[in-house]
Design an enzyme around this catalytic site. Sequence first.
Site, PDB file in Angstrom:
ATOM      1  CB  THR A   1      -0.850  -0.035   1.285  1.00 36.49           C
ATOM      2  OG1 THR A   1      -1.650  -1.215   1.227  1.00 36.49           O
ATOM      3  CG2 THR A   1      -1.728   1.178   1.438  1.00 36.49           C
TER       4      THR A   1
ATOM      5  CB  THR B   1       0.846   0.332   4.880  1.00 35.72           C
ATOM      6  OG1 THR B   1       1.228  -0.835   4.155  1.00 35.72           O
ATOM      7  CG2 THR B   1       2.040   0.799   5.703  1.00 35.72           C
TER       8      THR B   1
END
Lengths: 326, 326
Positions: B189, B240
């Site tokens: 991410t 993330t």
Amino acid sequence: MDHATTHVPFAIAVHGGAGAIRKEKMTPEKETQYQERLVASLQVGFELLDSGRSAIDAVCKAVNVMEDSPLFNAGIGAVYTHDGGHEQDACVMDGSNLAVGAVAGVRHIRNPIDLARLVMQDSPHVLLCGDGAEQFAVLHGMSLEETSYFDTKHRRTQLDKAIAREEEQGKVLFGDGNLDHSSDEKYGTVGAVAMDREGNLAAATSTGGMTNKRWMRIGDTPVIGAGTYANNQSCAVSATGHGEFIMRSVLAFEVHALMTYKGLPLAEAARTAVNDRLGAIGGTGGLIAINSRGQIALPFNTPGMYRGWMVPGCEPSVGIYREDDE
Amino acid sequence: MDHATTHVPFAIAVHGGAGAIRKEKMTPEKETQYQERLVASLQVGFELLDSGRSAIDAVCKAVNVMEDSPLFNAGIGAVYTHDGGHEQDACVMDGSNLAVGAVAGVRHIRNPIDLARLVMQDSPHVLLCGDGAEQFAVLHGMSLEETSYFDTKHRRTQLDKAIAREEEQGKVLFGDGNLDHSSDEKYGTVGAVAMDREGNLAAATSTGGMTNKRWMRIGDTPVIGAGTYANNQSCAVSATGHGEFIMRSVLAFEVHALMTYKGLPLAEAARTAVNDRLGAIGGTGGLIAINSRGQIALPFNTPGMYRGWMVPGCEPSVGIYREDDE
């Protein structure tokens, strides 16, 4: 309406949506139907808790009772999307271990809360969506429902009216502030929170979303921390109202945070979240919350909220309008 | 790595994912590529902020730089779903007014963060999903990308390996704890947080999710309060890691709550959220956070996190591993 006994062995509260629900627009028959269904929902959950079953069992079964009634915007009573379909969202959370299951945009699930529970129990995931969620359902033996099951005349009328209003004004009205908020089209989410005999908390929420919704819009219901949250350390919460504002407020978790870090008691935390957080950004709605002493709060900033609660030794208590108006 | 100057006029931080990123598995060339791209991302955002543009502009454009690189699991580098496609999630939040836009499960959007921003600015909604989100994109003049744009050899190899492992063991492995966490398949991410010259905060996150994901699984990225949150009163956060755990932790909002109600400074709130909330339920990952003084925190509980930050008067600073290992 706040229930503040010192300690009960178990307790449950339910809601059937908050919104512009006004006594002057309600017939006595309709009022009775809502009251009876709220009581039925409470009793189903209460009896499970009484027999020693988990808070998760109680909230899911209580929600089922409302999903199976055309009165509420969930299950068979789900509102129509702009395309004439039904896209439902649901979420369940277990406060004992922070396990969560949620589904968004499902079109063929009779009881979306049951699929949310399946996601929680039988998948490594938290949130599944649309066709994918339904593939998961089928894989786990859940049958898909014909879409016609969700077709109800009163919801179709609401859609027709919404589309007619749009055509009249020549633009997309949904949610942009021009919608006629005096109708009860918008909110009808159902939910339940409970504390079981072991002191575990759970929350469940299920909804058809907003009439005339487009673009696979997802609301607050399946968003952990927004429409649904449960944590034995603080509270279990199920919210209802204008989903976009509830998401932006992270409303359910806000109640948890106000209790955990600011030390507010349940009722004050719940009221602060609704009035000073949701309300502060122009959001309307309400929530039900329970703590591990079985205390319950049911604040809302709309004219009404279908709601009820039940604890041992008391008859079920239900309400629709503001207390002053009851 | 924590940057704790007293006050800067503006600041930005970015991440490119947290996970089992180990120095011994990295080539010097690869390391340089990551470092250069992180610096490029920081510089794009920094220059916008320097010229007086908003934090929202800065975080979106910084994210674009990473979405346009095959190194990261977002945009062109998005991982494959089980079906061999790509389903991306993104979210952007404006801390000045709590406006949010998010998309989930989009398949044909070159820069999902741009669509999330479009949802925030041009719709009454917060979260749109799948085909619906793409219909909204087209209606607003955004072109759809061919799926072949997202086909990259290294991501296909990761999918092939994941499926081979499943076949070998005869069961769905994804996310169930048996997956080989030493690979970097899971997390990649990208995200950015910034404070602009007016003191406004913003956060943006974009991701391809998890390799081999099924059932339209949605992770934490598009969930307000989980993967993304911004509020001028406290901080902007982009997370993330293992999305299911980040959602259950309501991680980004937890940082806000610890600052707002417990009075923790940014660095301590961020560290507490990652170590004592995410970590406590077995979750792995990290986050970047910024407050309205331009202070930055970048905690993670994984072996590494691609990350960087930049403030006036300093060169951009980037890191990949734990500080001890750099």
